[in-house]
Design an enzyme around this catalytic site. Structure first.
Site, PDB file in Angstrom:
ATOM      1  NE  ARG A 166      -4.162  -1.754   0.334  1.00  0.00           N
ATOM      2  CZ  ARG A 166      -4.268  -3.031  -0.011  1.00  0.00           C
ATOM      3  NH1 ARG A 166      -3.270  -3.642  -0.615  1.00  0.00           N
ATOM      4  NH2 ARG A 166      -5.377  -3.688   0.224  1.00  0.00           N
ATOM      5  CB  SER A 238      -8.871  -1.146   4.338  1.00  0.00           C
ATOM      6  OG  SER A 238      -9.239  -2.428   3.921  1.00  0.00           O
ATOM      7  CD  GLU A 334      -5.946   1.099   1.985  1.00  0.00           C
ATOM      8  OE1 GLU A 334      -5.695  -0.034   2.411  1.00  0.00           O
ATOM      9  OE2 GLU A 334      -6.841   1.331   1.148  1.00  0.00           O
TER      10      GLU A 334
HETATM   11  P1  FAD Z   1      -8.344   8.665  -5.291  1.00  0.00           P
HETATM   12  O1  FAD Z   1      -8.990   8.174  -4.055  1.00  0.00           O
HETATM   13  O2  FAD Z   1      -8.955   9.820  -5.984  1.00  0.00           O
HETATM   14  O3  FAD Z   1      -6.818   9.000  -4.967  1.00  0.00           O
HETATM   15  C1  FAD Z   1      -6.037   8.120  -4.202  1.00  0.00           C
HETATM   16  C2  FAD Z   1      -4.583   8.640  -4.165  1.00  0.00           C
HETATM   17  O4  FAD Z   1      -4.030   8.606  -5.473  1.00  0.00           O
HETATM   18  C3  FAD Z   1      -4.469  10.108  -3.742  1.00  0.00           C
HETATM   19  O5  FAD Z   1      -3.251  10.270  -3.056  1.00  0.00           O
HETATM   20  C4  FAD Z   1      -4.438  10.862  -5.062  1.00  0.00           C
HETATM   21  O6  FAD Z   1      -3.798  12.129  -4.946  1.00  0.00           O
HETATM   22  C5  FAD Z   1      -3.656   9.919  -5.924  1.00  0.00           C
HETATM   23  N1  FAD Z   1      -3.992   9.964  -7.356  1.00  0.00           N
HETATM   24  C6  FAD Z   1      -5.189   9.634  -7.923  1.00  0.00           C
HETATM   25  N2  FAD Z   1      -5.096   9.718  -9.270  1.00  0.00           N
HETATM   26  C7  FAD Z   1      -3.825  10.113  -9.549  1.00  0.00           C
HETATM   27  C8  FAD Z   1      -3.105  10.388 -10.757  1.00  0.00           C
HETATM   28  N3  FAD Z   1      -3.665  10.268 -11.970  1.00  0.00           N
HETATM   29  N4  FAD Z   1      -1.815  10.810 -10.650  1.00  0.00           N
HETATM   30  C9  FAD Z   1      -1.218  10.924  -9.441  1.00  0.00           C
HETATM   31  N5  FAD Z   1      -1.833  10.680  -8.274  1.00  0.00           N
HETATM   32  C10 FAD Z   1      -3.128  10.282  -8.334  1.00  0.00           C
HETATM   33  N6  FAD Z   1      -7.729  -0.576  -2.400  1.00  0.00           N
HETATM   34  C11 FAD Z   1      -6.955  -1.677  -2.502  1.00  0.00           C
HETATM   35  O7  FAD Z   1      -5.732  -1.576  -2.681  1.00  0.00           O
HETATM   36  N7  FAD Z   1      -7.492  -2.924  -2.406  1.00  0.00           N
HETATM   37  C12 FAD Z   1      -8.811  -3.125  -2.220  1.00  0.00           C
HETATM   38  O8  FAD Z   1      -9.251  -4.276  -2.143  1.00  0.00           O
HETATM   39  C13 FAD Z   1      -9.657  -1.980  -2.124  1.00  0.00           C
HETATM   40  N8  FAD Z   1     -10.984  -2.127  -1.906  1.00  0.00           N
HETATM   41  C14 FAD Z   1     -11.778  -1.033  -1.807  1.00  0.00           C
HETATM   42  C15 FAD Z   1     -13.154  -1.219  -1.629  1.00  0.00           C
HETATM   43  C16 FAD Z   1     -14.006  -0.136  -1.524  1.00  0.00           C
HETATM   44  C17 FAD Z   1     -15.483  -0.380  -1.334  1.00  0.00           C
HETATM   45  C18 FAD Z   1     -13.482   1.178  -1.645  1.00  0.00           C
HETATM   46  C19 FAD Z   1     -14.403   2.364  -1.592  1.00  0.00           C
HETATM   47  C20 FAD Z   1     -12.107   1.383  -1.812  1.00  0.00           C
HETATM   48  C21 FAD Z   1     -11.250   0.277  -1.898  1.00  0.00           C
HETATM   49  N9  FAD Z   1      -9.854   0.419  -2.079  1.00  0.00           N
HETATM   50  C22 FAD Z   1      -9.063  -0.691  -2.213  1.00  0.00           C
HETATM   51  C23 FAD Z   1      -9.233   1.762  -2.113  1.00  0.00           C
HETATM   52  C24 FAD Z   1      -9.306   2.459  -3.492  1.00  0.00           C
HETATM   53  O9  FAD Z   1     -10.246   1.851  -4.322  1.00  0.00           O
HETATM   54  C25 FAD Z   1      -7.960   2.468  -4.195  1.00  0.00           C
HETATM   55  O10 FAD Z   1      -6.996   3.139  -3.417  1.00  0.00           O
HETATM   56  C26 FAD Z   1      -8.015   3.127  -5.578  1.00  0.00           C
HETATM   57  O11 FAD Z   1      -6.822   2.887  -6.282  1.00  0.00           O
HETATM   58  C27 FAD Z   1      -8.262   4.641  -5.502  1.00  0.00           C
HETATM   59  O12 FAD Z   1      -8.569   5.096  -6.792  1.00  0.00           O
HETATM   60  P2  FAD Z   1      -9.202   6.522  -7.032  1.00  0.00           P
HETATM   61  O13 FAD Z   1      -9.194   6.785  -8.503  1.00  0.00           O
HETATM   62  O14 FAD Z   1     -10.506   6.620  -6.371  1.00  0.00           O
HETATM   63  O15 FAD Z   1      -8.133   7.473  -6.332  1.00  0.00           O
HETATM   64  N1  EPU Z   2     -11.588  -9.945  10.214  1.00  0.00           N
HETATM   65  C1  EPU Z   2     -12.305 -10.001  11.393  1.00  0.00           C
HETATM   66  N2  EPU Z   2     -13.235  -9.026  11.618  1.00  0.00           N
HETATM   67  C2  EPU Z   2     -13.474  -8.028  10.730  1.00  0.00           C
HETATM   68  C3  EPU Z   2     -12.725  -7.966   9.543  1.00  0.00           C
HETATM   69  C4  EPU Z   2     -11.777  -8.942   9.292  1.00  0.00           C
HETATM   70  O1  EPU Z   2     -12.124 -10.891  12.211  1.00  0.00           O
HETATM   71  O2  EPU Z   2     -14.351  -7.199  11.006  1.00  0.00           O
HETATM   72  C5  EPU Z   2     -10.610 -11.031   9.938  1.00  0.00           C
HETATM   73  C6  EPU Z   2     -11.138 -11.970   8.838  1.00  0.00           C
HETATM   74  O3  EPU Z   2     -11.951 -12.974   9.358  1.00  0.00           O
HETATM   75  C7  EPU Z   2      -9.854 -12.522   8.254  1.00  0.00           C
HETATM   76  C8  EPU Z   2      -8.872 -11.354   8.401  1.00  0.00           C
HETATM   77  O4  EPU Z   2      -9.411 -10.487   9.408  1.00  0.00           O
HETATM   78  O5  EPU Z   2      -9.375 -13.586   9.014  1.00  0.00           O
HETATM   79  C9  EPU Z   2      -8.658 -10.589   7.104  1.00  0.00           C
HETATM   80  O6  EPU Z   2      -9.912 -10.100   6.628  1.00  0.00           O
HETATM   81  P1  EPU Z   2     -10.206  -9.877   5.063  1.00  0.00           P
HETATM   82  O7  EPU Z   2      -9.865 -11.097   4.288  1.00  0.00           O
HETATM   83  O8  EPU Z   2     -11.600  -9.343   4.947  1.00  0.00           O
HETATM   84  O9  EPU Z   2      -9.174  -8.791   4.606  1.00  0.00           O
HETATM   85  P2  EPU Z   2      -8.563  -7.510   5.322  1.00  0.00           P
HETATM   86  O10 EPU Z   2      -7.189  -7.838   5.791  1.00  0.00           O
HETATM   87  O11 EPU Z   2      -9.497  -6.933   6.313  1.00  0.00           O
HETATM   88  C10 EPU Z   2      -7.380  -6.718   3.154  1.00  0.00           C
HETATM   89  C11 EPU Z   2      -7.234  -5.447   2.385  1.00  0.00           C
HETATM   90  C12 EPU Z   2      -8.459  -5.218   1.511  1.00  0.00           C
HETATM   91  C13 EPU Z   2      -8.559  -6.381   0.533  1.00  0.00           C
HETATM   92  C14 EPU Z   2      -8.710  -7.679   1.345  1.00  0.00           C
HETATM   93  C15 EPU Z   2      -8.719  -8.908   0.461  1.00  0.00           C
HETATM   94  C16 EPU Z   2      -5.824  -3.951   3.641  1.00  0.00           C
HETATM   95  C17 EPU Z   2      -5.739  -2.748   4.512  1.00  0.00           C
HETATM   96  N3  EPU Z   2      -7.046  -4.320   3.274  1.00  0.00           N
HETATM   97  O12 EPU Z   2      -8.458  -6.533   4.054  1.00  0.00           O
HETATM   98  O13 EPU Z   2      -8.254  -4.031   0.762  1.00  0.00           O
HETATM   99  O14 EPU Z   2      -9.668  -6.232  -0.325  1.00  0.00           O
HETATM  100  O15 EPU Z   2      -7.585  -7.799   2.249  1.00  0.00           O
HETATM  101  O16 EPU Z   2      -7.441  -9.131  -0.023  1.00  0.00           O
HETATM  102  O17 EPU Z   2      -4.801  -4.532   3.312  1.00  0.00           O
HETATM  103  C18 EPU Z   2      -8.567  -1.678   0.824  1.00  0.00           C
HETATM  104  O18 EPU Z   2      -7.338  -1.590   0.747  1.00  0.00           O
HETATM  105  O19 EPU Z   2      -9.333  -0.669   0.844  1.00  0.00           O
HETATM  106  C19 EPU Z   2      -9.181  -3.008   0.893  1.00  0.00           C
HETATM  107  C20 EPU Z   2     -10.485  -3.208   1.000  1.00  0.00           C
END
Ligand code: FAD
Ligand code: EPU
Length: 339
Positions: A166, A238, A334
């Site tokens: 990240r 997250s 994050e």
């Molecule tokens: P923004 O939120 O608009 O920006 C994020 C950062 O990137 C900021 O620092 C911004 O300044 C910079 N930035 C954006 N565009 C550019 C550009 N073109 N040039 C330079 N800098 C830029 N993330 C994960 O890694 N794994 C997940 O599983 C995951 N699950 C998610 C689930 C949900 C429901 C939500 C709401 C978010 C989740 N995220 C996850 C976080 C998010 O989706 C990612 O960080 C995504 O890459 C952000 O994209 P964005 O276009 O919305 O960027």
């Molecule tokens: N868990 C709990 N309680 C909760 C949430 C999670 O006990 O309320 C436990 C789950 O049971 C599991 C462990 O924690 O044993 C991990 O949970 P999960 O698989 O849901 O993933 P996470 O570690 O909570 C990370 C990423 C997610 C990504 C998932 C799947 C980070 C900060 N988050 O979540 O990314 O989608 O793994 O790979 O690394 C994001 O970055 O925004 C994001 C959603």
């Protein structure tokens, strides 16, 4: 195409749905547009800059008194291929999940586990998006952008992007300075599936054959079962990173809390599940006004409607403090807090 506004409403431009504004907002679809805009608007050079994608990793706690730059460059282009791989150059304005769908439909492997992550391609490199055992750093060849300091465009090879969990150079040395315009990815014609994360393999198996389409469908189904849809409940995924700590310290913690989910991070470090720790502190499903902690995933903070960024931020600080008191572990955000 360019669009430029002052006192621009950002509520629909951040997935937390925070009611906030930007002093100036500039959106462009072609690389040259940005240089042209900055040349004409020299008075803007001293304002703070925020580069915004879809706002799915942002929490606005105040109005943004500066210039928001929204790169919205379209296009997925095959630039090169060999027997085993295809190189794709993708505009920063392409919706991330549209790229995953494109890759899967072309039979190209490497990003299918990252299905349904919100946001644009431009941001994918910024925090090295990851999920289900895959991180985008392993598929990025280079990242191209415009350096606002030098007003030049150049590409940075993946090895120089300083990717870690990240994190990248774009969140540090080049933060709010390097406007990413395109990213080049290298995908596989003969995919090797990555199914080691939790029960992904058995879940995909339930659909019959293990292939890119079934992996994508399974990841989407799992994500939809625990993560809130930002169109329904405001959130930014997250809120905190999973903490990575010294393995010796992790062992001590595990003696007290044997059920704490953990994973090896490096030889000496261990990653802990922050969601589990937050749940153990009693926060899961907590709600104060419209700010809350998701009922199915304690790592996700939510806005049920009209929470302010400040209310969500304050809640996050309380959570951080209680995890620190109970486990002695510091949670790092994050989400990008703006203002
Ligand atoms: P923004 O939120 O608009 O920006 C994020 C950062 O990137 C900021 O620092 C911004 O300044 C910079 N930035 C954006 N565009 C550019 C550009 N073109 N040039 C330079 N800098 C830029 N993330 C994960 O890694 N794994 C997940 O599983 C995951 N699950 C998610 C689930 C949900 C429901 C939500 C709401 C978010 C989740 N995220 C996850 C976080 C998010 O989706 C990612 O960080 C995504 O890459 C952000 O994209 P964005 O276009 O919305 O960027
Ligand atoms: N868990 C709990 N309680 C909760 C949430 C999670 O006990 O309320 C436990 C789950 O049971 C599991 C462990 O924690 O044993 C991990 O949970 P999960 O698989 O849901 O993933 P996470 O570690 O909570 C990370 C990423 C997610 C990504 C998932 C799947 C980070 C900060 N988050 O979540 O990314 O989608 O793994 O790979 O690394 C994001 O970055 O925004 C994001 C959603």
């Amino acid at each position: 195409m360019i669009r430029s506004y002052s006192d621009f409403q950002l509520r629909k431009h951040n997935t937390f749905g925070i009611d906030t504004t930007a002093k100036y907002y500039f959106e462009f679809t072609e690389t040259e547009d940005l240089a042209g805009f900055l040349a004409v608007n020299k008075d803007l050079h001293n304002w703070p800059v925020l580069i915004l994608g879809e706002g799915s990793n942002m929490l606005f706690v105040n109005n943004f008194n500066g210039l928001v730059i929204h790169p919205n460059i379209p296009g997925i282009r095959i630039t090169h291929e060999d027997r085993n791989h295809v190189w794709l150059e993708v505009g920063s304005g392409v919706v991330w999940d549209d790229l995953v769908e494109y890759a899967v439909s072309m039979g190209l492997g490497g990003i299918e586990n990252l299905s349904l992550i919100p946001g644009k391609v431009g941001a994918a490199a910024v925090q090295n998006i990851g999920a289900y055992g895959m991180e985008i750093q392993y598929r990025i060849v280079s990242v191209t952008g415009i350096d606002l300091l030098t007003q030049t465009e150049y590409a940075i090879d993946a090895a120089d992007c300083l990717f870690t969990y990240r994190d990248s150079i774009f969140k540090n040395q080049l933060k709010d300075r390097f406007v990413i315009t395109a990213t080049t990815f290298k995908l596989d014609k003969f995919p090797e599936y990555m199914l080691h994360y939790a029960d992904l393999e058995s879940e995909v198996g339930k659909l019959g054959e293990i292939n890119l389409r079934n992996i994508r469908q399974t990841v989407i189904r799992i994500r939809e079962s625990k993560l809130p849809d930002p169109k329904v409940i405001g959130n930014a995924g997250s809120f905190f990173k999973n903490p990575v700590i010294e393995s010796s310290k992790a062992e001590e913690l595990l003696n007290h809390y044997p059920n704490l989910p953990h994973y090896p991070a490096t030889d000496e470090k261990t990653k802990l599940a922050a969601g589990w720790m937050i749940e153990q502190c009693g926060w899961k499903g907590f709600r104060r006004g419209d700010a809350g902690v998701h009922t199915k995933q304690a790592l996700v903070l939510v806005n049920y409607g009209n929470a302010t960024g400040k209310e969500i931020f304050e809640l996050s600080e309380e959570i951080r403090q209680s995890v620190n008191e109970k486990f002695g572990v510091n949670l790092e955000r994050e989400v990008n807090v703006i203002g």
